[in-house]
Design a protein around this motif. Sequence first.
Motif, PDB file in Angstrom:
ATOM      1  N   VAL A 179       0.833  -1.204   0.000  1.00  0.00           N
ATOM      2  CA  VAL A 179       0.000   0.000   0.000  1.00  0.00           C
ATOM      3  C   VAL A 179       0.867   1.252   0.000  1.00  0.00           C
ATOM      4  CG1 VAL A 179      -1.623   1.351   1.372  1.00  0.00           C
ATOM      5  CG2 VAL A 179      -1.996  -1.072   1.075  1.00  0.00           C
ATOM      6  N   ARG A 180       1.904   1.269   0.814  1.00  0.00           N
ATOM      7  CA  ARG A 180       2.764   2.457   0.875  1.00  0.00           C
ATOM      8  C   ARG A 180       3.441   2.700  -0.462  1.00  0.00           C
ATOM      9  NH1 ARG A 180       2.247   6.543   4.016  1.00  0.00           N
ATOM     10  NH2 ARG A 180       2.818   5.620   5.998  1.00  0.00           N
ATOM     11  N   GLU A 181       3.874   1.637  -1.130  1.00  0.00           N
ATOM     12  CA  GLU A 181       4.495   1.807  -2.444  1.00  0.00           C
ATOM     13  C   GLU A 181       3.489   2.341  -3.456  1.00  0.00           C
ATOM     14  OE1 GLU A 181       7.930  -1.662  -1.983  1.00  0.00           O
ATOM     15  OE2 GLU A 181       5.990  -2.135  -2.877  1.00  0.00           O
ATOM     16  N   LEU A 182       2.258   1.892  -3.376  1.00  0.00           N
ATOM     17  CA  LEU A 182       1.219   2.427  -4.255  1.00  0.00           C
ATOM     18  C   LEU A 182       0.962   3.897  -3.958  1.00  0.00           C
ATOM     19  CD1 LEU A 182      -1.248  -0.597  -4.197  1.00  0.00           C
ATOM     20  CD2 LEU A 182      -0.040   0.260  -6.212  1.00  0.00           C
ATOM     21  N   GLU A 183       1.026   4.278  -2.686  1.00  0.00           N
ATOM     22  CA  GLU A 183       0.841   5.685  -2.322  1.00  0.00           C
ATOM     23  C   GLU A 183       1.973   6.536  -2.894  1.00  0.00           C
ATOM     24  OE1 GLU A 183      -1.542   5.094   1.925  1.00  0.00           O
ATOM     25  OE2 GLU A 183       0.630   5.315   1.904  1.00  0.00           O
ATOM     26  N   VAL A 184       3.191   6.020  -2.864  1.00  0.00           N
ATOM     27  CA  VAL A 184       4.316   6.754  -3.459  1.00  0.00           C
ATOM     28  C   VAL A 184       4.109   6.903  -4.960  1.00  0.00           C
ATOM     29  CG1 VAL A 184       6.791   6.635  -3.974  1.00  0.00           C
ATOM     30  CG2 VAL A 184       5.966   6.118  -1.665  1.00  0.00           C
ATOM     31  N   TYR A 211      11.618   3.396  -0.966  1.00  0.00           N
ATOM     32  CA  TYR A 211      10.390   2.922  -1.598  1.00  0.00           C
ATOM     33  C   TYR A 211      10.493   3.001  -3.116  1.00  0.00           C
ATOM     34  CZ  TYR A 211       7.625   2.446   2.673  1.00  0.00           C
ATOM     35  OH  TYR A 211       7.130   2.026   3.885  1.00  0.00           O
ATOM     36  N   ARG A 212      11.054   4.095  -3.605  1.00  0.00           N
ATOM     37  CA  ARG A 212      11.217   4.240  -5.059  1.00  0.00           C
ATOM     38  C   ARG A 212      12.088   3.120  -5.620  1.00  0.00           C
ATOM     39  NH1 ARG A 212      10.990  10.152  -7.250  1.00  0.00           N
ATOM     40  NH2 ARG A 212      12.264   9.183  -8.842  1.00  0.00           N
ATOM     41  N   ALA A 213      13.163   2.817  -4.924  1.00  0.00           N
ATOM     42  CA  ALA A 213      14.053   1.748  -5.381  1.00  0.00           C
ATOM     43  C   ALA A 213      13.337   0.394  -5.361  1.00  0.00           C
ATOM     44  CB  ALA A 213      15.302   1.703  -4.500  1.00  0.00           C
ATOM     45  N   SER A 214      12.552   0.151  -4.336  1.00  0.00           N
ATOM     46  CA  SER A 214      11.809  -1.107  -4.241  1.00  0.00           C
ATOM     47  C   SER A 214      10.789  -1.228  -5.362  1.00  0.00           C
ATOM     48  CB  SER A 214      11.120  -1.192  -2.879  1.00  0.00           C
ATOM     49  OG  SER A 214      10.309  -2.352  -2.790  1.00  0.00           O
ATOM     50  N   ILE A 215      10.092  -0.126  -5.644  1.00  0.00           N
ATOM     51  CA  ILE A 215       9.086  -0.134  -6.716  1.00  0.00           C
ATOM     52  C   ILE A 215       9.752  -0.434  -8.062  1.00  0.00           C
ATOM     53  CG2 ILE A 215       7.408   1.248  -7.992  1.00  0.00           C
ATOM     54  CD1 ILE A 215       7.031   2.864  -5.357  1.00  0.00           C
ATOM     55  N   LYS A 216      10.867   0.230  -8.335  1.00  0.00           N
ATOM     56  CA  LYS A 216      11.567   0.000  -9.609  1.00  0.00           C
ATOM     57  C   LYS A 216      12.014  -1.457  -9.729  1.00  0.00           C
ATOM     58  CE  LYS A 216      14.519   3.439  -9.206  1.00  0.00           C
ATOM     59  NZ  LYS A 216      15.641   4.359  -9.546  1.00  0.00           N
ATOM     60  N   ARG A 217      12.484  -2.016  -8.634  1.00  0.00           N
ATOM     61  CA  ARG A 217      12.923  -3.409  -8.663  1.00  0.00           C
ATOM     62  C   ARG A 217      11.757  -4.347  -8.966  1.00  0.00           C
ATOM     63  NH1 ARG A 217      14.757  -3.347  -4.106  1.00  0.00           N
ATOM     64  NH2 ARG A 217      13.144  -4.419  -2.928  1.00  0.00           N
ATOM     65  N   GLN A 226      11.435   6.343 -16.067  1.00  0.00           N
ATOM     66  CA  GLN A 226      10.572   5.194 -16.348  1.00  0.00           C
ATOM     67  C   GLN A 226       9.542   5.000 -15.239  1.00  0.00           C
ATOM     68  OE1 GLN A 226      13.546   2.116 -16.784  1.00  0.00           O
ATOM     69  NE2 GLN A 226      13.423   2.181 -19.023  1.00  0.00           N
ATOM     70  N   LEU A 227       9.953   5.256 -14.005  1.00  0.00           N
ATOM     71  CA  LEU A 227       9.043   5.112 -12.875  1.00  0.00           C
ATOM     72  C   LEU A 227       7.897   6.108 -12.961  1.00  0.00           C
ATOM     73  CD1 LEU A 227       8.447   3.741 -10.171  1.00  0.00           C
ATOM     74  CD2 LEU A 227       9.955   5.408  -9.083  1.00  0.00           C
ATOM     75  N   VAL A 228       8.207   7.348 -13.274  1.00  0.00           N
ATOM     76  CA  VAL A 228       7.167   8.381 -13.389  1.00  0.00           C
ATOM     77  C   VAL A 228       6.236   8.076 -14.554  1.00  0.00           C
ATOM     78  CG1 VAL A 228       6.739  10.816 -13.873  1.00  0.00           C
ATOM     79  CG2 VAL A 228       8.577  10.164 -12.306  1.00  0.00           C
ATOM     80  N   VAL A 229       6.795   7.646 -15.668  1.00  0.00           N
ATOM     81  CA  VAL A 229       5.968   7.297 -16.841  1.00  0.00           C
ATOM     82  C   VAL A 229       5.022   6.148 -16.484  1.00  0.00           C
ATOM     83  CG1 VAL A 229       6.031   6.338 -19.165  1.00  0.00           C
ATOM     84  CG2 VAL A 229       7.615   8.160 -18.540  1.00  0.00           C
ATOM     85  N   TYR A 230       5.526   5.154 -15.761  1.00  0.00           N
ATOM     86  CA  TYR A 230       4.694   4.042 -15.338  1.00  0.00           C
ATOM     87  C   TYR A 230       3.545   4.546 -14.462  1.00  0.00           C
ATOM     88  CZ  TYR A 230       3.202  -0.379 -13.288  1.00  0.00           C
ATOM     89  OH  TYR A 230       2.439  -1.447 -12.873  1.00  0.00           O
ATOM     90  N   ALA A 231       3.862   5.414 -13.504  1.00  0.00           N
ATOM     91  CA  ALA A 231       2.831   5.940 -12.594  1.00  0.00           C
ATOM     92  C   ALA A 231       1.739   6.672 -13.362  1.00  0.00           C
ATOM     93  CB  ALA A 231       3.480   6.871 -11.569  1.00  0.00           C
TER      94      ALA A 231
END
Length: 235
Positions: A179-184, A211-217, A226-231
Amino acid sequence: MTDLQAAAPSGAPRWLSSDVRPEPAKPSVLIIDDHDIARFALEAAILGCPALRLVGSAASLADGLSKIRDLRPDLVITDLALPDGKGAETLRAVLEAQGPRRTLVVSMHDELSYGQMALRAGAAGYLMKDNAQANVVRAATTVLEGGRWASPALAARLLDQVLAPERRDADAGQARLTVRELEVLEQLKAGRTTKEIAAALGLSVRTVDLYRASIKRKLHLRTGVQLVVYAINKL
């Protein structure tokens, strides 16, 4: 007259009669939501159902957990975002307090992301707040009978993951997000910087970076762009 009826003293309760039995207790429901209007709407829906019994409500996680321990409701209906608990923290605490009894999540967060997380974590159902009042009674009775509750859109997504390998693979990374990663991710979608995300979520900048690093992984992304584009494209 039966022996039981003969033995019953004058003025004894009618259920002592062999042909009268007490009605089974109605399932008890506790509501946890800090938004007054949403909580009042849920209370009204439960109170309007003859088959359910509203035993209490709470506007904070601490009060909700206290009432779970005191009242032991058959069903807890809870929001994910409370003043003293957010997302996974709230759900984990409620599920732990409820034990084997049932929990139904009601939230304004996107059900295709948060709904999957809540169901995997152990919730029996997930309702979006914008249609919760219309569906909460059906959802409550369904989960109290041992079933699961999901909207048609969420149910279709979950079914796709089972039947369509390509959809399952595409959703696998997001399904692993907390949930926290989704909030980020939602904060990134809104265009906020790491410092702004930290302030909004009550975290340190270092924690947001982790959290950003975990999400990218989990999503197999290499860069912040790429992370922002995905979001932006996937939430």
